[in-house]
Every structure is written in structure tokens, then in C-alpha cells.
Scaffold this motif. Structure first.
Motif, PDB file in Angstrom:
ATOM      1  N   ILE A  75       0.969  -1.296   0.053  1.00 38.15           N
ATOM      2  CA  ILE A  75      -0.022  -0.169   0.058  1.00 38.15           C
ATOM      3  C   ILE A  75       0.836   1.242  -0.011  1.00 38.15           C
ATOM      4  N   VAL A  76       0.660   2.179  -1.013  1.00 35.68           N
ATOM      5  CA  VAL A  76       1.251   3.328  -0.763  1.00 35.68           C
ATOM      6  C   VAL A  76       0.271   4.431  -0.182  1.00 35.68           C
ATOM      7  N   ASP A  77       0.506   5.176   0.853  1.00 36.53           N
ATOM      8  CA  ASP A  77      -0.337   6.139   1.496  1.00 36.53           C
ATOM      9  C   ASP A  77       0.152   7.498   1.428  1.00 36.53           C
ATOM     10  N   ILE A  78      -0.469   8.409   0.481  1.00 41.24           N
ATOM     11  CA  ILE A  78       0.045   9.662   0.131  1.00 41.24           C
ATOM     12  C   ILE A  78      -0.407  10.609   0.973  1.00 41.24           C
ATOM     13  N   CYS A  79       0.435  11.423   1.550  1.00 39.20           N
ATOM     14  CA  CYS A  79       0.052  12.369   2.732  1.00 39.20           C
ATOM     15  C   CYS A  79       1.024  13.653   2.318  1.00 39.20           C
ATOM     16  N   THR A  80       1.056  14.042   1.122  1.00 38.91           N
ATOM     17  CA  THR A  80       1.834  15.209   0.749  1.00 38.91           C
ATOM     18  C   THR A  80       1.070  16.057   0.429  1.00 38.91           C
ATOM     19  N   PRO A  81       1.378  17.373   0.148  1.00 40.63           N
ATOM     20  CA  PRO A  81       0.586  18.518  -0.649  1.00 40.63           C
ATOM     21  C   PRO A  81       0.271  17.944  -1.882  1.00 40.63           C
ATOM     22  N   GLY A  82      -0.810  18.650  -2.271  1.00 45.31           N
ATOM     23  CA  GLY A  82      -1.695  18.273  -3.356  1.00 45.31           C
ATOM     24  C   GLY A  82      -0.980  18.211  -4.615  1.00 45.31           C
ATOM     25  N   HIS A  83      -0.205  19.077  -5.135  1.00 46.78           N
ATOM     26  CA  HIS A  83       0.605  19.235  -6.319  1.00 46.78           C
ATOM     27  C   HIS A  83       1.299  17.820  -6.564  1.00 46.78           C
ATOM     28  N   THR A  84       1.689  16.901  -5.776  1.00 47.32           N
ATOM     29  CA  THR A  84       2.197  15.880  -5.811  1.00 47.32           C
ATOM     30  C   THR A  84       1.478  14.534  -5.904  1.00 47.32           C
ATOM     31  N   HIS A  85       0.020  14.791  -5.536  1.00 44.90           N
ATOM     32  CA  HIS A  85      -0.722  13.522  -5.492  1.00 44.90           C
ATOM     33  C   HIS A  85      -0.613  12.739  -6.830  1.00 44.90           C
ATOM     34  N   ALA A  86      -0.830  13.291  -7.955  1.00 45.56           N
ATOM     35  CA  ALA A  86      -1.398  12.656  -9.158  1.00 45.56           C
ATOM     36  C   ALA A  86       0.151  11.839  -9.497  1.00 45.56           C
ATOM     37  N   GLU A  87       1.293  12.652  -9.627  1.00 49.58           N
ATOM     38  CA  GLU A  87       2.398  11.659 -10.028  1.00 49.58           C
ATOM     39  C   GLU A  87       2.655  10.358  -9.282  1.00 49.58           C
ATOM     40  N   ILE A  88       2.474  10.703  -7.842  1.00 52.58           N
ATOM     41  CA  ILE A  88       2.837   9.503  -6.947  1.00 52.58           C
ATOM     42  C   ILE A  88       1.706   8.409  -7.165  1.00 52.58           C
ATOM     43  N   ALA A  89       0.451   8.893  -7.119  1.00 52.56           N
ATOM     44  CA  ALA A  89      -0.615   7.985  -7.094  1.00 52.56           C
ATOM     45  C   ALA A  89      -0.513   7.076  -8.544  1.00 52.56           C
ATOM     46  N   LEU A  90      -0.288   7.733  -9.648  1.00 55.71           N
ATOM     47  CA  LEU A  90      -0.337   7.068 -10.997  1.00 55.71           C
ATOM     48  C   LEU A  90       0.814   6.270 -10.911  1.00 55.71           C
ATOM     49  N   ALA A  91       1.855   6.282 -10.414  1.00 58.57           N
ATOM     50  CA  ALA A  91       2.991   5.573 -10.615  1.00 58.57           C
ATOM     51  C   ALA A  91       2.886   4.324  -9.766  1.00 58.57           C
ATOM     52  N   ALA A  92       2.163   4.719  -8.638  1.00 64.53           N
ATOM     53  CA  ALA A  92       1.900   3.630  -7.624  1.00 64.53           C
ATOM     54  C   ALA A  92       1.011   2.464  -8.144  1.00 64.53           C
ATOM     55  N   LEU A  93      -0.222   3.070  -8.922  1.00 67.83           N
ATOM     56  CA  LEU A  93      -1.091   2.102  -9.228  1.00 67.83           C
ATOM     57  C   LEU A  93      -0.490   1.318 -10.286  1.00 67.83           C
ATOM     58  N   ALA A  94       0.348   2.039 -11.534  1.00 60.12           N
ATOM     59  CA  ALA A  94       0.694   1.172 -12.441  1.00 60.12           C
ATOM     60  C   ALA A  94       1.893   0.272 -11.985  1.00 60.12           C
ATOM     61  N   ALA A  95       2.278   0.543 -10.690  1.00 57.31           N
ATOM     62  CA  ALA A  95       3.141  -0.676 -10.004  1.00 57.31           C
ATOM     63  C   ALA A  95       2.530  -1.731  -9.471  1.00 57.31           C
ATOM     64  N   GLY A  96       1.389  -1.786  -9.404  1.00 53.45           N
ATOM     65  CA  GLY A  96       0.504  -2.652  -8.910  1.00 53.45           C
ATOM     66  C   GLY A  96       0.077  -2.556  -7.127  1.00 53.45           C
ATOM     67  N   LYS A  97       0.466  -1.313  -6.657  1.00 52.37           N
ATOM     68  CA  LYS A  97       0.334  -0.823  -5.316  1.00 52.37           C
ATOM     69  C   LYS A  97      -1.059  -0.248  -5.137  1.00 52.37           C
ATOM     70  N   HIS A  98      -1.930  -0.665  -4.193  1.00 51.97           N
ATOM     71  CA  HIS A  98      -2.981  -0.182  -3.664  1.00 51.97           C
ATOM     72  C   HIS A  98      -2.733   1.249  -3.182  1.00 51.97           C
ATOM     73  N   VAL A  99      -3.591   2.256  -3.346  1.00 48.70           N
ATOM     74  CA  VAL A  99      -3.242   3.701  -2.865  1.00 48.70           C
ATOM     75  C   VAL A  99      -4.238   4.311  -2.224  1.00 48.70           C
ATOM     76  N   LEU A 100      -3.900   4.610  -0.977  1.00 44.62           N
ATOM     77  CA  LEU A 100      -4.774   5.870  -0.065  1.00 44.62           C
ATOM     78  C   LEU A 100      -4.254   7.153  -0.204  1.00 44.62           C
ATOM     79  N   CYS A 101      -5.013   7.866  -0.686  1.00 51.53           N
ATOM     80  CA  CYS A 101      -4.400   9.323  -0.918  1.00 51.53           C
ATOM     81  C   CYS A 101      -5.281  10.275  -0.159  1.00 51.53           C
ATOM     82  N   GLU A 102      -4.563  11.217   0.453  1.00 53.95           N
ATOM     83  CA  GLU A 102      -5.214  12.470   1.342  1.00 53.95           C
ATOM     84  C   GLU A 102      -5.826  13.220   0.153  1.00 53.95           C
TER      85      GLU A 102
END
Length: 393
Positions: A75-102
Motif C-alpha cells: 500500500i502506498v499512503d500519500i500524505c503530501t501536498p496536493g501538487h504531488t498527488h497525481a504523479e505519486i498515485a499514478l506511478a503507484a497504481l501502475a506498479a500494482g500498489k493499492h493507494v490511499l491518497c489524502e
């Protein structure tokens, strides 16, 4: 799976809160697998290592890409400022990780919709995602949702929501990343107004279809942040000032798909209100009202009773039968803000292990982003504003 190993991205307030939640969830709830915060990722290696030790997380890193590449992270749990959410989430999903995003999901609609599309595609591969609108996990609000879903309010007519804070009331409150549009996307609107929008659409089961809005920035510059001063503190009077590029306050009316009328207000300038998150829903058979300042109770009015028995009554949502409450303390012993994040972790783990879409989904969060964008568009459009004839300026 014997465990779900979590990488938390972000070391600030939300990172700390999520670390506590992952640690607490399996200790109070019977979960099919045990989530474990394995890795903390931040922008500064030394500070992140210190934070990991403080949060009780065994490993730290300053490279989120390498974290996503690890086979031992689920699981990748994203707790960063909003401008970083998309890049991290898209990469994590592509890598097969479940994602929880603030929340909010992204800084604009295009990014949010890209994330929602990627999440939908990942779901078909058994990879799940959820956006962290944590107030949904308040037992009293979840009880209000049950009352609405079972028809106790009847046809919904009115939604009125307020989110009032005061930590920016002083013009010398220091500048933070939340006041920078490039990093935060928007100000009060996206930070706390997004919660009200999500709560209203979730409770009613109806989407917002139109808005008429105003935004205000009352203080246009603030002293540069002293890292030793937290939110609500004061900057030095002679410190260099940074330009505020987001809103301090938002107010808008809204129409819902089911015909209901909504009135929303969000501000960081309501002196005396530390964190007053309020919502009231009125139907033709009754009403519910909630104020997070009294987070363990919901007010319920049953309009079907004889008139001499009617009126709002307080329901203390701490009984074992109430949502989430049975895992905690004896009835009457209330919960706190941190419990919402534990409930969020519990719901996410259960959804992932049961192979079903968690809620709020990225698509639900993208709908919130569409409303935020509509509010900004309305506020910028003079055609939505009708001057009062003869009024003195």
C-alpha cells in the motif's frame, strides 16, 4: 496475505496521523490481515529518519520512486501536498500498489480525472484506491447517513454546511505551503471546503450540479514561516513576507441532482472557531444536524411525530450498535479526531482484502474536484454577481 505493508509518503501532520492509524487499527479491530507501516518517505533524509523513529516506523527514505518499486510494499499512503498527488498515485497504481491518497485528490480537474481513470483500470486488475475524506468515518455522521438511507428524513430539500477555522485570523500568522496555489491548488475552498462538499454528497447520495460562489483573500501577504512556529503562531514583524495566492474564505449556493438546495461556507477567518465542521440536512420527514465540535453526537428531528412531541433530540453515538463504536470504549466514553483515521485504515484494509472498491473512490473524489473548479469559475465570473441597486459603497 498475512500482512499488508504500507509506505507512508509525507512526514507532516497527516503523515503522523496516518502512522498512528496503521499502528492502532489491528489492535482494536478484527482484520483479515494485519497492516504494518513499514516505510516512511520524506523530502529530507535526516528529518525523515528522525520522524520514522518518532512514528515507530522501522525504515525511512527520501525517494518515493524507490519505495514504489519495492516488492515488499503493498500500500502506498500519500500524505503530501496536493501538487504531488497525481504523479505519486499514478506511478503507484501502475506498479500494482493499492493507494490511499489524502484529499483533495488533486490540484485540478484534469489531474483528478486522470487519477480516477487510472484507478478504475487498476481495479479491474485487483488493485484498489481510496481518497481520505476522513470525516465520513465519524460514528455520529455515519449514523446520520444510516438515518438518511433508511428514509427517516424523506425527500431531501436543504443542505447547509459550514467549516469554520480561525488559524489565519491574525495578519501575522506565518506563510505555509497551504497558502501557495501551486502546491495547494486552492486555499480554504480545497482544504476544508472539500470536506463539506464530500460530506454533503455522501450523506444525501446526490451530486452537486451547479453553484453560485464568492471567494475572498483578506490577507494578501504573510511573514515567512519560522519552522519552529506551528499553525496559529505568529511570524516575526520584520520577517520577509510571502504573497498569498489562494482564498481565505469561500461561500456558495448549490443545486443538487435530486433538487435539493445547498448553502456552503468555509473560512479560516472565523475568530473563536478552531475547527467547527457543521452540516444540517432537512427533509420532508425530518432533519439531522452535526457539529464536529461535539463529534460524538448527532441531532435528529422526526417530523412524523405528533407536533407536541417534535423537536431536535441528541443521540450520543457511542453505543456498540453505532458505526465503529463497538470496537472502542464503553457507551458514553467518546472518541476523538484520531479515531477517524483508524476507521479509515480499517475500511481500506477490509475492502482491499475482500476485493471490492473502497469509498470514497477516486471517482467520488474527482466529483468533489469538479465542484471546487465550478466554485472558482463562478467566483471569477461577474455575470454570476448581481449588484444591489442604490447600495452605497
Amino acid at each position: 496475505m498475512a500482512a499488508l505493508r504500507v509506505a507512508i509518503i509525507g512526514t507532516g501532520f497527516m503523515g503522523r496521523m496516518h502512522a498512528h492509524a496503521w499502528r492502532t487499527a489491528p489492535r482494536f479491530f478484527d482484520l483479515p490481515v494485519t497492516p504494518t507501516a513499514t516505510l516512511l518517505v520524506g523530502s529530507n533524509a535526516a528529518r525523515t529518519a528522525l520522524a520514522a523513529a518518532e512514528f515507530g516506523i522501522p525504515e525511512s527514505s527520501d525517494d518515493w520512486r524507490s519505495a514504489i518499486a519495492r516488492d515488499d510494499i503493498d500500500i502506498v499512503d500519500i500524505c503530501t501536498p496536493g501538487h504531488t498527488h497525481a504523479e505519486i498515485a499514478l506511478a503507484a497504481l501502475a506498479a500494482g500498489k493499492h493507494v490511499l491518497c489524502e484529499k483533495p485528490l488533486a490540484n485540478d480537474v484534469a489531474e483528478a480525472e486522470q487519477m480516477a481513470e487510472a484507478a478504475a483500470a487498476a481495479t479491474r486488475r485487483g488493485v484498489f484506491s481510496m481518497c481520505g475524506f476522513s470525516y465520513r468515518r465519524t460514528p455520529a455522521l455515519a449514523l446520520a447517513k444510516q438515518l438518511i438511507d433508511t428514509g427517516r428524513l424523506g425527500e431531501i430539500r436543504h443542505v447547509r454546511a459550514q467549516y469554520l477555522q480561525d488559524w489565519l485570523t491574525s495578519p501575522d500568522a506565518p506563510f505555509t505551503w497551504r497558502l501557495d496555489r501551486e502546491r495547494a491548488g486552492s486555499g480554504t475552498l480545497g482544504d476544508i471546503g472539500a470536506h463539506s462538499i464530500d460530506t454533503a454528497q455522501w450523506l444525501t447520495g446526490s451530486t452537486i450540479t451547479g453553484v453560485s460562489a464568492m471567494l475572498r483573500t483578506f490577507v494578501t501577504s504573510r511573514p515567512r514561516l519560522d519552522e519552529r512556529v506551528g499553525l496559529g503562531g505568529h511570524g516575526s514583524a520584520d520577517a520577509p513576507r510571502e504573497a498569498v495566492t489562494v482564498d481565505d474564505a469561500a461561500a456558495f449556493t448549490a443545486t443538487f441532482a435530486d433538487g435539493a438546495l445547498g448553502v456552503f461556507e468555509a473560512t479560516r477567518m472565523a475568530a473563536g472557531h478552531r475547527n467547527a465542521n457543521r452540516i444540517e440536512i432537512n427533509g420532508d420527514r425530518g432533519s439531522v444536524a452535526f457539529d464536529f465540535s461535539f463529534m460524538n453526537e448527532v441531532q435528529f428531528h422526526d417530523a412524523t411525530l405528533p407536533s407536541h412531541e417534535q423537536g431536535f433530540r441528541r443521540i450520543d453515538a457511542t453505543e456498540p450498535e453505532h458505526p465503529y463504536a463497538g470496537a472502542w470504549w464503553p457507551a458514553g466514553h467518546g472518541l476523538g479526531y484520531e479515531h477517524l483515521f483508524t476507521h479509515q485504515a480499517v475500511d481500506f484494509v477490509r475492502a482491499v482484502t475482500e476485493g471490492r472498491t473502497p469509498h470514497p473512490s477516486f471517482e467520488e473524489a474527482a466529483q468533489v474536484q469538479r465542484v471546487l473548479a465550478a466554485v472558482e469559475t463562478s467566483a471569477a465570473s461577474e455575470s454570476r454577481y448581481t449588484p444591489v441597486e442604490g447600495a452605497r459603497s
